[in-house]
Write a protein that holds these residues in place. Sequence first.
Motif, PDB file in Angstrom:
ATOM      1  N   PRO A  83      -6.088   9.020  -3.479  1.00 39.34           N
ATOM      2  CA  PRO A  83      -5.963  10.312  -2.433  1.00 39.34           C
ATOM      3  C   PRO A  83      -6.126   9.539  -0.744  1.00 39.34           C
ATOM      4  O   PRO A  83      -4.513   8.982  -0.443  1.00 39.34           O
ATOM      5  CB  PRO A  83      -8.091   9.386  -2.223  1.00 39.34           C
ATOM      6  N   TYR A 139     -15.942   5.669  -0.738  1.00 44.25           N
ATOM      7  CA  TYR A 139     -15.194   6.347  -1.192  1.00 44.25           C
ATOM      8  C   TYR A 139     -14.488   6.259  -2.287  1.00 44.25           C
ATOM      9  O   TYR A 139     -15.232   5.720  -3.662  1.00 44.25           O
ATOM     10  CB  TYR A 139     -13.708   5.093  -0.514  1.00 44.25           C
ATOM     11  N   MET A 140     -13.545   6.015  -2.890  1.00 47.34           N
ATOM     12  CA  MET A 140     -12.562   6.109  -4.607  1.00 47.34           C
ATOM     13  C   MET A 140     -13.332   7.230  -5.532  1.00 47.34           C
ATOM     14  O   MET A 140     -14.413   7.939  -4.757  1.00 47.34           O
ATOM     15  CB  MET A 140     -13.455   4.922  -5.581  1.00 47.34           C
ATOM     16  N   HIS A 141     -12.897   8.064  -6.622  1.00 48.91           N
ATOM     17  CA  HIS A 141     -13.548   8.986  -6.916  1.00 48.91           C
ATOM     18  C   HIS A 141     -14.699   9.061  -7.315  1.00 48.91           C
ATOM     19  O   HIS A 141     -15.054  10.050  -7.847  1.00 48.91           O
ATOM     20  CB  HIS A 141     -12.161   9.156  -8.564  1.00 48.91           C
ATOM     21  N   CYS A 160       2.750   3.737  -3.372  1.00 44.99           N
ATOM     22  CA  CYS A 160       1.133   4.698  -3.561  1.00 44.99           C
ATOM     23  C   CYS A 160       0.805   5.978  -2.618  1.00 44.99           C
ATOM     24  O   CYS A 160       0.623   6.445  -2.739  1.00 44.99           O
ATOM     25  CB  CYS A 160       0.451   4.298  -4.236  1.00 44.99           C
ATOM     26  N   HIS A 161       0.802   5.056  -1.364  1.00 43.41           N
ATOM     27  CA  HIS A 161       0.323   5.290  -0.233  1.00 43.41           C
ATOM     28  C   HIS A 161       1.383   5.768   0.485  1.00 43.41           C
ATOM     29  O   HIS A 161       1.553   5.161   2.041  1.00 43.41           O
ATOM     30  CB  HIS A 161      -1.165   5.019   0.061  1.00 43.41           C
ATOM     31  N   CYS A 198       0.846  -1.311  -0.181  1.00 40.14           N
ATOM     32  CA  CYS A 198       0.215  -0.401   0.088  1.00 40.14           C
ATOM     33  C   CYS A 198       0.612   1.477  -0.107  1.00 40.14           C
ATOM     34  O   CYS A 198       0.588   1.821  -0.742  1.00 40.14           O
ATOM     35  CB  CYS A 198      -0.954   0.396   1.062  1.00 40.14           C
ATOM     36  N   VAL A 258     -10.869   1.318 -10.942  1.00 41.94           N
ATOM     37  CA  VAL A 258     -12.468   1.688 -10.399  1.00 41.94           C
ATOM     38  C   VAL A 258     -13.432   1.795 -11.432  1.00 41.94           C
ATOM     39  O   VAL A 258     -14.836   1.445 -11.254  1.00 41.94           O
ATOM     40  CB  VAL A 258     -11.620   2.569  -9.316  1.00 41.94           C
ATOM     41  N   TYR A 317      -8.560  -4.644  -2.793  1.00 41.18           N
ATOM     42  CA  TYR A 317      -7.463  -4.867  -3.268  1.00 41.18           C
ATOM     43  C   TYR A 317      -7.987  -6.186  -3.644  1.00 41.18           C
ATOM     44  O   TYR A 317      -6.276  -6.646  -4.283  1.00 41.18           O
ATOM     45  CB  TYR A 317      -6.344  -4.297  -3.212  1.00 41.18           C
TER      46      TYR A 317
HETATM   47  C1  HEC Z   1      -0.641   1.198  -7.456  1.00 41.01           C
HETATM   48  C2  HEC Z   1      -1.139   2.350  -6.661  1.00 41.01           C
HETATM   49  C3  HEC Z   1      -1.710   2.275  -5.107  1.00 41.01           C
HETATM   50  C4  HEC Z   1      -1.205   1.008  -4.363  1.00 41.01           C
HETATM   51  C5  HEC Z   1      -0.848  -0.441  -4.317  1.00 41.01           C
HETATM   52  C6  HEC Z   1      -2.121   1.010  -2.971  1.00 41.01           C
HETATM   53  N1  HEC Z   1      -3.218   2.393  -3.141  1.00 41.01           N
HETATM   54 FE1  HEC Z   1      -5.197   2.263  -2.536  1.00 41.01          FE
HETATM   55  N2  HEC Z   1      -5.236   4.451  -3.592  1.00 41.01           N
HETATM   56  C7  HEC Z   1      -4.516   4.059  -4.970  1.00 41.01           C
HETATM   57  C8  HEC Z   1      -5.906   5.866  -5.652  1.00 41.01           C
HETATM   58  C9  HEC Z   1      -5.114   5.981  -7.122  1.00 41.01           C
HETATM   59  C10 HEC Z   1      -6.683   5.387  -5.527  1.00 41.01           C
HETATM   60  C11 HEC Z   1      -8.080   5.600  -5.776  1.00 41.01           C
HETATM   61  C12 HEC Z   1      -8.804   5.076  -6.957  1.00 41.01           C
HETATM   62  C13 HEC Z   1      -9.904   5.666  -7.679  1.00 41.01           C
HETATM   63  O1  HEC Z   1     -10.409   6.087  -7.095  1.00 41.01           O
HETATM   64  O2  HEC Z   1      -9.987   5.340  -8.833  1.00 41.01           O
HETATM   65  C14 HEC Z   1      -7.096   4.605  -4.056  1.00 41.01           C
HETATM   66  C15 HEC Z   1      -8.581   4.244  -3.095  1.00 41.01           C
HETATM   67  C16 HEC Z   1      -7.959   3.720  -1.724  1.00 41.01           C
HETATM   68  C17 HEC Z   1      -8.500   4.170  -0.872  1.00 41.01           C
HETATM   69  C18 HEC Z   1      -9.831   4.984  -0.718  1.00 41.01           C
HETATM   70  C19 HEC Z   1      -9.719   5.911   0.047  1.00 41.01           C
HETATM   71  C20 HEC Z   1     -10.832   7.259  -0.430  1.00 41.01           C
HETATM   72  O3  HEC Z   1     -10.361   8.519   0.012  1.00 41.01           O
HETATM   73  O4  HEC Z   1     -11.136   7.064  -1.473  1.00 41.01           O
HETATM   74  C21 HEC Z   1      -8.522   3.000   0.085  1.00 41.01           C
HETATM   75  C22 HEC Z   1      -9.096   3.156   1.697  1.00 41.01           C
HETATM   76  C23 HEC Z   1      -7.124   3.048  -0.200  1.00 41.01           C
HETATM   77  N3  HEC Z   1      -6.786   3.158  -1.539  1.00 41.01           N
HETATM   78  C24 HEC Z   1      -6.546   2.129   0.777  1.00 41.01           C
HETATM   79  C25 HEC Z   1      -5.635   1.104   0.173  1.00 41.01           C
HETATM   80  C26 HEC Z   1      -4.576  -0.470   1.250  1.00 41.01           C
HETATM   81  C27 HEC Z   1      -5.088  -0.529   1.880  1.00 41.01           C
HETATM   82  C28 HEC Z   1      -3.875  -0.537  -0.189  1.00 41.01           C
HETATM   83  C29 HEC Z   1      -2.805  -1.680   0.159  1.00 41.01           C
HETATM   84  C30 HEC Z   1      -3.256  -3.114   0.383  1.00 41.01           C
HETATM   85  C31 HEC Z   1      -3.822   0.591  -1.786  1.00 41.01           C
HETATM   86  N4  HEC Z   1      -4.848   1.066  -0.904  1.00 41.01           N
HETATM   87  C32 HEC Z   1      -2.584  -0.094  -1.889  1.00 41.01           C
HETATM   88  C33 HEC Z   1      -3.370   3.916  -5.192  1.00 41.01           C
HETATM   89  C34 HEC Z   1      -3.063   2.697  -4.723  1.00 41.01           C
END
Ligand code: HEC
Length: 560
Positions: free
Chosen positions: A489, A500-502, A367-368, A364, A383, A516
């Motif tokens: 985000p 959540y999500m866009h 990207c985060h 995670c 998404v 995920y």
């Molecule tokens: C490849 C990059 C990437 C990875 C790896 C990733 N994320 Fe994300 N995450 C994103 C993106 C980009 C979005 C928004 C996607 C969209 O809205 O289309 C997102 C959205 C989210 C959201 C929603 C937040 C919101 O405010 O809408 C959560 C919760 C989240 N991720 C948790 C996780 C967790 C837990 C992991 C690991 C298991 C993880 N992410 C791994 C890129 C990533």
Amino acid sequence: MNFRALLLAVVAAASLGGLTQASEEAEPPTAEVFHGERLFLETRFAQRFYDFVSRGGGINESLDKGDPKLEKTYRFFGLPPYQIPFAPGPFEGSSYNCRTCHLVDEHVGQKELGMRAYNDFASRSPLPERDDGQSVSVRNSPVLVGSLSPRDPFLLHLDGEFASTRELVIATLTGRNLGWLPDESALAARHACEIIREDDGTGELAGEFSGLAYSEVFSGVSASGEALPEEHRIATERRINVSESSCDEILVGIADLIGHYLDDLKFSAEADILSPYDLFLSINGLPARPDEDESDEDYSDRLLARIDSLDESGELRFVERNPATEDGGFRFHDQPYRFGEIELQGLRIFFNREPAPGRGAGNCGSCHAAPHFTDFGFHNIGVTQVEYEAIHGQGSFWKLLIPAVGPRNEQADVYLPATATHPDRRGMFRRLASESDPMATDLGAWNIFLNEDYPNAQEPLHRSFCQNGTGCKTADQALGRSVAAFKTPTLRDLGHSAPYMHNGQISDLHASVAFYIAASASSRNGTIRNADPELRKVEITPNDIQPLVSFLISLYEDYE
Ligand code: HEC
Ligand code: HEC
């Protein structure tokens, strides 16, 4: 560690001064932030107020009939999430302002609503009514706290539309969110300037901000010729005489004050409000942010290594109560305030990039990354495809004809979004997916990248998509990488920003994490079109969901 030792550790940390709530020690806002808030709340920039003025209403009079969309606050409901009118709206009787979609404490204490981190409760924000068939925004209104954190490349909006806060604010003030159609932006600009020039400071909102006319705010001098008191006097270089300045200068003036206000909205990473996670770092002497020349990713790796070594030597301390409240809990969340074993387990999965037996690799942090829990980069995690295929069937997203650069430019009127320069463009790929139109979907950054109507976004987008080590050989390859990519985000304070999500597609944290498991599996077997390479490296099982959710909850904070 026993409870007493824990308490002592907490008290010791507290006495270092880092744990006071921001509100207790808050410095008074600067004059820029003070007036920026008023402009953020100003409802007269909206098209509906212009309509009132053009029917004979005075600029300093109250609107005769409020926007019907503001009679209620909308809440997401069901899957796919549709919003329903839920509670009386806080802005009933007025026209739109920035706050209508970026709410804060308007619904605190109300069941199923509550505090917000400058976003709303709908999966897509209701738009002011015009006859263009758009009743809601294409995207979910994002959290604004921390949204202007300095970074490079700097882009705003989930598709990277704006390369500066100034551009974003001017476009929003003169755009669809305030009721203006693409071919009305010049009119909207003139209207906004007229409000600033003609305002006499007698309105209700002005009254809450010391009753100054905007001409006084911007000149730093009262109508009677005296300098304003320091707390209301903006810096010399920002002062303008609104009766002599051009409208462009006035718009920049408005945008910069709103920018100061937004810049002042900060989460724990940059402010004194502590989430359990930040308190955990603090009592263990762990660094709260990267060193000067360290990337967020390297910092996240270093943090994980430090935590592992403290744990091995038995020195790790946990958090069981909030030192800033009497009952030790959160003020604006129902969850217990804690960072213990399960949160630690979640943290490890979150930052871990290499799967090992019994230890999931969430990846995670790629990207985060900490401390903001976003890299502010653009990625496709599938998404848009999930939403599209829920309507048009499994595999349908692959069949959608997404043109390369040449054909896209030839048919720009179909594919690209409407702008002030090209108000008639249909923007098929910046739309809500719909049963009746299989072409409609939201391809995120694809709409902006290599699109000459957004010149300032090009260089930063190019860096986001082409300078991550692999480069881009052709423009088509570059554009291809931006298909359905959205800005990552932040994961701070998610308790105040569902859904959540866009597109607001997922309503809770369990489902977001579970997403995920499926998305990473699909990306490994190649069924997600243009999946981000980092998604493939997410290797978690259903057993990892609870620890990850507990970790995400430890990032909640009493943002106010
Ligand atoms: C490849 C990059 C990437 C990875 C790896 C990733 N994320 Fe994300 N995450 C994103 C993106 C980009 C979005 C928004 C996607 C969209 O809205 O289309 C997102 C959205 C989210 C959201 C929603 C937040 C919101 O405010 O809408 C959560 C919760 C989240 N991720 C948790 C996780 C967790 C837990 C992991 C690991 C298991 C993880 N992410 C791994 C890129 C990533
Ligand atoms: C009708 C609802 C609505 C109104 C009114 C509105 N916004 Fe937004 N705002 C949104 C939505 C939806 C997005 C996401 C847009 C996107 O990514 O395409 C957004 C995005 C933003 C962002 C980008 C955040 C980021 O992290 O990229 C900022 C900053 C912002 N708005 C500030 C403002 C300001 C300032 C105003 C008033 C001038 C305003 N908004 C008015 C709905 C609204």
